[in-house]
Design a protein around this motif. Sequence first.
Motif, PDB file in Angstrom:
ATOM      1  N   GLN A   1     -20.759  67.259  54.555  1.00  0.00           N
ATOM      2  CA  GLN A   1     -21.762  66.206  54.418  1.00  0.00           C
ATOM      3  C   GLN A   1     -21.762  65.579  53.029  1.00  0.00           C
ATOM      4  N   SER A   2     -20.941  66.102  52.146  1.00  0.00           N
ATOM      5  CA  SER A   2     -21.010  65.645  50.757  1.00  0.00           C
ATOM      6  C   SER A   2     -20.109  64.444  50.521  1.00  0.00           C
ATOM      7  N   ASN A   3     -19.941  64.176  49.252  1.00  0.00           N
ATOM      8  CA  ASN A   3     -19.232  62.968  48.833  1.00  0.00           C
ATOM      9  C   ASN A   3     -17.741  63.018  49.140  1.00  0.00           C
ATOM     10  N   SER A   4     -17.120  61.910  48.944  1.00  0.00           N
ATOM     11  CA  SER A   4     -15.705  61.781  49.294  1.00  0.00           C
ATOM     12  C   SER A   4     -14.787  62.566  48.355  1.00  0.00           C
ATOM     13  N   SER A   5     -15.247  62.920  47.163  1.00  0.00           N
ATOM     14  CA  SER A   5     -14.378  63.672  46.254  1.00  0.00           C
ATOM     15  C   SER A   5     -14.104  65.077  46.798  1.00  0.00           C
ATOM     16  N   ASN A   6     -15.116  65.697  47.429  1.00  0.00           N
ATOM     17  CA  ASN A   6     -14.885  67.004  48.050  1.00  0.00           C
ATOM     18  C   ASN A   6     -13.939  66.871  49.233  1.00  0.00           C
ATOM     19  N   MET A   7     -14.118  65.842  50.024  1.00  0.00           N
ATOM     20  CA  MET A   7     -13.232  65.637  51.165  1.00  0.00           C
ATOM     21  C   MET A   7     -11.811  65.358  50.680  1.00  0.00           C
ATOM     22  N   LYS A  17     -10.429  66.632  48.113  1.00  0.00           N
ATOM     23  CA  LYS A  17      -9.856  67.923  47.736  1.00  0.00           C
ATOM     24  C   LYS A  17      -9.263  68.626  48.955  1.00  0.00           C
ATOM     25  N   PHE A  18      -9.967  68.583  50.064  1.00  0.00           N
ATOM     26  CA  PHE A  18      -9.478  69.228  51.275  1.00  0.00           C
ATOM     27  C   PHE A  18      -8.302  68.467  51.883  1.00  0.00           C
ATOM     28  N   GLU A  19      -8.359  67.153  51.820  1.00  0.00           N
ATOM     29  CA  GLU A  19      -7.235  66.355  52.319  1.00  0.00           C
ATOM     30  C   GLU A  19      -5.978  66.640  51.501  1.00  0.00           C
ATOM     31  N   THR A  20      -6.136  66.773  50.205  1.00  0.00           N
ATOM     32  CA  THR A  20      -5.002  67.089  49.336  1.00  0.00           C
ATOM     33  C   THR A  20      -4.429  68.454  49.696  1.00  0.00           C
ATOM     34  N   ALA A  57      -7.762  75.032  55.820  1.00  0.00           N
ATOM     35  CA  ALA A  57      -8.618  74.083  55.098  1.00  0.00           C
ATOM     36  C   ALA A  57     -10.040  74.143  55.638  1.00  0.00           C
ATOM     37  N   ARG A  58     -10.171  74.208  56.949  1.00  0.00           N
ATOM     38  CA  ARG A  58     -11.490  74.261  57.582  1.00  0.00           C
ATOM     39  C   ARG A  58     -12.233  75.537  57.188  1.00  0.00           C
ATOM     40  N   ASP A  59     -11.505  76.650  57.036  1.00  0.00           N
ATOM     41  CA  ASP A  59     -12.121  77.923  56.654  1.00  0.00           C
ATOM     42  C   ASP A  59     -12.784  77.850  55.286  1.00  0.00           C
ATOM     43  N   TYR A  60     -12.235  77.043  54.409  1.00  0.00           N
ATOM     44  CA  TYR A  60     -12.778  76.942  53.056  1.00  0.00           C
ATOM     45  C   TYR A  60     -13.869  75.883  52.927  1.00  0.00           C
ATOM     46  N   MET A  61     -14.096  75.138  53.976  1.00  0.00           N
ATOM     47  CA  MET A  61     -15.107  74.089  53.915  1.00  0.00           C
ATOM     48  C   MET A  61     -16.472  74.649  54.301  1.00  0.00           C
ATOM     49  N   SER A  62     -17.452  74.336  53.501  1.00  0.00           N
ATOM     50  CA  SER A  62     -18.827  74.721  53.825  1.00  0.00           C
ATOM     51  C   SER A  62     -19.504  73.538  54.523  1.00  0.00           C
ATOM     52  N   PRO A  63     -20.637  73.786  55.143  1.00  0.00           N
ATOM     53  CA  PRO A  63     -21.360  72.662  55.768  1.00  0.00           C
ATOM     54  C   PRO A  63     -21.706  71.572  54.752  1.00  0.00           C
ATOM     55  N   GLU A  64     -21.963  71.976  53.527  1.00  0.00           N
ATOM     56  CA  GLU A  64     -22.277  70.996  52.484  1.00  0.00           C
ATOM     57  C   GLU A  64     -21.071  70.109  52.193  1.00  0.00           C
ATOM     58  N   ASP A  65     -19.883  70.710  52.234  1.00  0.00           N
ATOM     59  CA  ASP A  65     -18.664  69.938  51.991  1.00  0.00           C
ATOM     60  C   ASP A  65     -18.488  68.851  53.049  1.00  0.00           C
TER      61      ASP A  65
END
Length: 95
Positions: free
Chosen positions: A53-59, A61-64, A43-51
């Motif tokens: 710092q961005s909104n909770s909807s992106n987070m 997605k990663f939590e899911t 999951a961490r590998d697919y996260m960008s720095p923007e992710d």
Amino acid sequence: EELQRCASQCQLPYQQAQNVVSTEVNQFQNRLSRAMMSCQDEARDYMSPEDLQSNSSNMQKFETFVVKCFSNVVDTHIGLLNPMKKRVEADLKKI
């Protein structure tokens, strides 16, 4: 001295059985832990720095993703319990 030797001999099968079970359980727990860490790493590998710092909807997605990965890992490891039980039983019969 003879009493001590007798007590040690009587305890030997118990100690061997305990070692068999402890070894199997520890290996299982280690494998489960490594698989869970792999989910987090993936999951961490697919996260960008923007992710990060961005909104909770992106987070969300990663939590899911992580929760689904964890669920798959648990299901897989549940399937490993019966073979582990058989290995333990076979090893205990040798004692």
